[in-house]
Design a protein around this motif. Structure first.
Motif, short mmCIF file in Angstrom:
data_model
loop_
_atom_site.label_atom_id
_atom_site.label_comp_id
_atom_site.label_asym_id
_atom_site.label_seq_id
_atom_site.Cartn_x
_atom_site.Cartn_y
_atom_site.Cartn_z
N GLY A 445 0.82 -1.20 0.00
CA GLY A 445 0.00 0.00 0.00
C GLY A 445 0.85 1.25 0.00
N ASP A 446 0.25 2.36 0.46
CA ASP A 446 0.92 3.66 0.46
C ASP A 446 1.03 4.18 1.89
N ALA A 447 1.95 5.13 2.08
CA ALA A 447 2.14 5.71 3.41
C ALA A 447 2.68 7.12 3.28
N LYS A 476 2.79 6.60 8.70
CA LYS A 476 1.36 6.30 8.72
C LYS A 476 0.92 5.76 7.36
N TYR A 477 0.36 4.55 7.38
CA TYR A 477 -0.25 4.03 6.16
C TYR A 477 -1.46 4.87 5.79
N THR A 478 -1.58 5.21 4.53
CA THR A 478 -2.77 5.91 4.03
C THR A 478 -3.68 4.99 3.25
N LYS A 479 -3.12 3.89 2.76
CA LYS A 479 -3.91 2.92 2.00
C LYS A 479 -3.24 1.57 2.11
N LEU A 480 -4.04 0.52 2.33
CA LEU A 480 -3.52 -0.84 2.40
C LEU A 480 -4.19 -1.70 1.33
N LEU A 491 -3.60 -0.08 9.67
CA LEU A 491 -3.15 1.28 9.37
C LEU A 491 -2.24 1.85 10.45
#
Length: 555
Positions: A445-447, A476-480, A491
């Motif tokens: 994902g994104d962070a 901090k993960y923003t999308k998994l 998250l």
């Protein structure tokens, strides 16, 4: 020459010697090191140490009569490097170097602390000992293990030893074509051979043992043309990378037994440009751009432990076509710095970067030979660098913010049902979008990442030095992705081995002797906040593991 002595018979020695060969033209530097230390974890012969519960487990052998058959965590390594510098004229400099490193250290220390149901219930692989893998193999003392690195049923020995043998040569030619123009060529070749044995069950009965043996060779070439003027400094160039590694591994884990012979070939080609503009005194504007073209190929070959045809589970890997990852990318950087005075400079910059994707290089079955996408990052940074109080106080401060996309993680324990979500229906699972997993890299994902760094170097009086640093990182993960959620990542989790806080400090004072020698006692202290070794910050992936109170306190 430097020497260190410490606990567990630690003896480290390193040194270097410079030798002029032709005055002002040719010089040689030779350096070397050796590190030796006894392993802190002890390998114990289970049958020797526990005769009442050993049953038919054979004695592994203990020459000393104390049930000790070896150690883990010990160090035995040495290396040597020779560098030759040749300056035939004032505008040409040639540096040639070669090195050799040999590491015959012990295996990494691994200790069994819990025997859970999936492996504990059955008798191992029809073993004539009739010995289940259970809590009897938990060592009674810290820093001990009953691992033998052997499976006597399959006749396989993973060997309680590791080694790494590496060597390399490089050449660096710098030609000053004119007062404001120079050409530089950097050429290098490296070779590597490495072996590592693992006893993953930590017991004498060989439930899960692995022998990793890899070879690797790489060639790199970089060429740069640089120029400078009153208003402008610039560099253009290109880079070429060609490597081949071969994974010759042996996997012996219960019913999963096979050998591999898997070449992985990688090439990377790039061109780049970099410019620094000086429009006014004290102000620099920096810009850079890079184009990269990556290609990786993977071929999979499987045998059984006797070098015969692979079993039905691994056999299909032999028939896979060449697996290929190919991708390109343009990255850039722009920055500005301004020196307010000789003591104070501020800067800010934005840059991008990426890490190429690939294909899972260690599949257990054919449907695990799946690709993963590249990672990318956008990074903003600003900071202040100072030399104050007549250079007695140096303070540096930096803050950064990053957007991290398509993060690649490796799930080593498994997903629910032993499968991972995917768009391809390849798994015999009630959900057709699942397939089996084992140590599979995937895009999690994104962070967003924010952080601060502070460094200080204070020299209040002659001879006294006080240093310190502090860093804070907010991840901090923003999308998994679905794959990350299935593996238990949430998250709130941090990536592996990433502390939120780090700090260090040191103080030293140099005493000058009458004969010109100096003695400098020094004390240092380091701190980092807790980290996790797995992407799901609970000590284990929850999927497939028993619900046992012991796991609640394991991090």
């Amino acid at each position: 020459l430097e020497a260190t002595y410490g606990s567990y018979d630690r003896i480290d020695v390193k040194g270097a010697y410079d030798l002029p060969l032709i005055k002002d033209q040719l010089a040689l530097r030779v350096s070397g090191f050796t590190n030796n230390q006894t392993g802190f974890q002890t390998l114990l012969d289970y049958a020797c140490a526990n005769p009442s519960t050993a049953g038919n487990i054979p004695v592994a052998g203990s020459a000393a009569g104390n049930c000790v058959i070896g150690h883990e965590g010990g160090t035995r390594r040495w290396g040597v490097r020779a560098a030759l510098r040749y300056t035939p004229s004032s505008n040409v400099e040639v540096n040639i170097s070669g090195d050799r490193t040999v590491d015959n250290s012990d295996p990494a220390p691994l200790s069994l602390f819990y025997a859970f149901a999936p492996f504990g219930a059955p008798t191992y692989n029809g073993s004539p000992t009739g010995t289940p893998w259970d809590a009897r193999f938990l060592p009674a003392k810290k820093y001990t293990t009953y691992a033998t690195y052997r499976d006597t049923v399959a006749g396989f020995d993973a060997q309680a030893k590791t080694f790494t043998k590496g060597w390399g040569v490089s050449g660096d030619i710098n030609w000053k074509i004119g007062d404001n123009l120079s050409l530089r060529s950097i050429t290098a070749y490296r070779g590597l051979e490495t072996q590592a044995g693992f006893d993953q069950d930590g017991s004498p009965i060989g439930v899960a043992t692995t022998l990793i043996y890899n070879t690797y060779h790489q060639f790199t070439q970089e060429l740069r043309l640089s120029g400078t003027s009153h208003m402008l400094d610039w560099t253009v160039g290109g880079f070429y990378y060609n490597a081949k590694g071969v994974l010759l591994n042996t996997i012996d884990s219960g019913p999963t037994q096979f050998k591999t012979n898997d070449p992985v070939k990688t090439t990377s080609k790039s061109v780049f440009g970099h410019v620094v503009i000086h429009p006014v005194e004290g102000l620099n504007i920096t810009a850079g751009i890079r184009y990269t073209d990556d290609r990786k190929t993977y071929q999979f070959t499987r045998y059984n432990l006797n070098n015969g045809p692979a079993n039905p589970a691994q056999g299909p890997l032999n028939n896979l076509p060449l697996q290929v990852y190919a991708g390109d990318r343009v990255d850039y950087r722009i920055g500005v710095d301004y020196r307010f005075s000789p003591e104070v400079m501020a800067y800010a910059q934005f840059s991008t970067g990426y890490k190429g994707g690939g294909v899972n290089a260690k599949p257990f079955v054919a449907i695990q030979a799946v690709p993963f996408n590249p990672e990318s990052i956008d990074s903003w940074e600003a900071g202040l660098k100072t030399d104050l109080a007549d250079n007695h106080v140096r303070l540096n401060l930096a803050g950064f913010y990053m957007k991290y996309k398509n993060i690649v993680l490796v799930n080593a324990a498994g997903y629910p049902g032993g499968c991972l979500p995917t768009a391809v229906p390849l798994c015999a699972n009630p959900d057709p979008n699942y397939y089996p997993l084992s140590a599979l890299p995937f895009n999690a994902g994104d962070a967003n990442i924010k952080g601060l760094e502070l460094e200080a170097d204070i020299r209040p009086v002659g001879g006294l030095s006080i240093t310190g640093s502090l860093s804070y990182l907010d991840f901090k993960y923003t999308k998994l992705a679905v794959a990350a959620l299935a593996s238990g990542i949430s998250l709130k989790d941090y990536p592996p081995l990433t502390p939120k806080w780090k700090a260090s400090g040191g103080i030293a004072y140099t005493f000058e002797m009458q004969n010109g020698a100096t003695i400098t006692p020094r004390v240092d202290i380091d701190y980092q906040s807790k980290t996790y070794s797995d992407p799901a910050n609970n000590g284990f992936y929850p999927a497939g593991l028993p619900q046992d109170p012991q796991f609640a306190n394991v991090n």
